[in-house]
Structures are given as structure tokens and as C-alpha cells.
Design a protein around this motif. Structure first.
Motif, PDB file in Angstrom:
ATOM      1  N   THR A 125       0.859  -1.186   0.000  1.00 44.08           N
ATOM      2  CA  THR A 125       0.000   0.000   0.000  1.00 44.08           C
ATOM      3  C   THR A 125       0.893   1.233   0.000  1.00 44.08           C
ATOM      4  N   ARG A 126       0.921   1.893  -1.134  1.00 45.16           N
ATOM      5  CA  ARG A 126       1.714   3.111  -1.263  1.00 45.16           C
ATOM      6  C   ARG A 126       0.924   4.083  -2.154  1.00 45.16           C
ATOM      7  N   PRO A 127      -0.138   4.670  -1.594  1.00 44.62           N
ATOM      8  CA  PRO A 127      -1.006   5.526  -2.405  1.00 44.62           C
ATOM      9  C   PRO A 127      -0.262   6.722  -2.985  1.00 44.62           C
ATOM     10  N   THR A 128      -0.634   7.078  -4.207  1.00 41.54           N
ATOM     11  CA  THR A 128       0.021   8.193  -4.890  1.00 41.54           C
ATOM     12  C   THR A 128      -0.684   9.515  -4.625  1.00 41.54           C
ATOM     13  N   ARG A 129      -1.914   9.464  -4.148  1.00 39.65           N
ATOM     14  CA  ARG A 129      -2.674  10.686  -3.888  1.00 39.65           C
ATOM     15  C   ARG A 129      -2.760  10.956  -2.389  1.00 39.65           C
TER      16      ARG A 129
END
Length: 210
Positions: A125-129
Motif C-alpha cells: 500500500t503506497r497511495p500516490t494521492r
């Protein structure tokens, strides 16, 4: 029968409340909108207008519950709206119902994979937003307090299906510059999944007390 609070009794929350009430559960629904609260007044279970991002409003509400479901929407807002409704709203619910199991409906936007790879609960889990980062922070808060998290994909159902509407209107296109997979889940399937998780949780709690 279990007594549950639906904090965010909107599109998904209302379907969950209806299903739970039909099963004989004691249900209460909260919604931040005065208009939504008026519409819910016709339901056979109690409801009220409560903004979960307002700690005073949450703290003032009476009652105890076997489970709390946080499924409020972002109301179409940006990162600050996410922070208020999801992160602060969760903190307020956890403070008010410290001994109650909380289930938070998060989003698959906490994943950043866009290469068509298979994504599971164990995926990175590495959200860009920034909005995804707020959701991930909220998830960690819930799990630290031994709550549950359900990551929902794009929601569709009665009166809500952007892709199907475009197809029926003849405006859907295949864009070679935007080739991607879209994950979707039906509103009623979400309600059934939440009900299943709550049923399992309440059964486990009863076994432990017994």
C-alpha cells in the motif's frame, strides 16, 4: 440481537442498515445532511443528523452499540474533506465508543499498482494521492484499536453506474491511451459483506463472553 450504529447512512450505509434491520438487528443511522436525515425518517429504524467530524456532536449522542460502522462518504471533497470525515471522524467515533468494535470502509485507492498485476490484501500500500494517504492513516488508526477495515472498489448499483450509463447512452469509448483495469463492486454485495463481518464478530464476542 446486536445493536449497531451506521455512521454515514448514505448509499452504502442505508443498504447495510436495511439488511441488518431486516435480519432483526437493532439499527441506528447517522447522516451529516439534513436532507438525508429527513429522508431516513421514513425508515423503520431510528436515525438522526450527526456530523462525525464534529467531536461535540458525536460525544453528545447517547446510547451503546455492539458495533459501529463508519461508511460516511467524502461528499465529493478533496484531501481536507477526507481528513475531517475519515481521520477525524474515526478518532471521534473511537473516543466516544472506546469499547466498541469499529468497522471502517476504506478504499482500494490505498494501492498504487496500475500495471495489471494481481492485488490482494497483502499487496503493498503506497497511495500516490493525498486522499489515499489519509485513508491509509485512518486504516492504521482503526487497526491499532483492534477494529476492522474493508477496502471497497468503485461502487455501483441502483442509480449509480457511470460506466454502464455511458455504454447505454452510446458514449463509451475504448481509449488506447488509457488502458487500465477498473475494479467495481455492487452496493448490495458490500452491504452483505459488512453484515457477514458483523455477524462473525458478534458471534465471536458472544462465545468469548460465554
Amino acid at each position: 440481537m446486536p445493536r449497531i450504529l451506521i455512521a454515514g447512512c448514505g448509499y452504502v450505509g442505508q443498504a447495510t442498515a436495511d439488511l441488518s434491520h431486516a435480519a432483526g438487528w437493532d439499527v441506528e443511522g447517522w447522516t451529516a445532511s439534513e436532507e438525508s436525515a429527513a429522508a431516513l425518517s421514513a425508515k423503520p429504524y431510528p436515525s438522526c443528523q450527526v456530523d462525525i467530524s464534529n467531536c461535540d456532536q458525536v460525544a453528545e449522542r447517547p446510547g451503546t452499540f455492539d458495533a459501529v460502522i463508519h461508511c460516511a462518504s467524502s461528499r465529493g471533497g478533496g484531501v481536507e474533506s477526507y481528513r475531517q470525515i475519515y481521520l477525524n471522524g474515526t478518532r471521534n467515533l473511537l473516543d466516544r465508543f472506546a469499547e466498541t468494535k469499529l468497522l471502517f470502509t476504506s478504499s482500494t485507492s490505498v494501492y498504487a499498482q496500475g500495471d495489471g498485476s494481481w492485488v490482494t490484501e497483502e499487496s503493498e500500500t503506497r497511495p500516490t494521492r493525498d486522499t489515499g494517504r489519509v485513508l491509509l492513516e485512518t486504516e492504521k488508526l482503526v487497526l491499532e484499536r483492534r477494529g476492522m477495515v474493508a477496502r471497497l472498489a468503485g461502487i455501483y448499483g441502483p442509480g449509480r453506474s457511470a460506466l454502464l450509463s455511458k455504454f447505454l447512452a452510446g458514449t463509451a469509448i475504448i481509449d488506447p491511451e488509457s488502458d487500465r483495469f477498473v475494479n467495481q463492486v455492487h452496493r448490495d454485495d458490500i452491504a452483505s459483506a459488512i453484515f457477514f463481518l458483523l455477524t462473525r464478530e458478534t458471534q465471536n464476542s458472544n462465545l468469548q463472553r460465554g
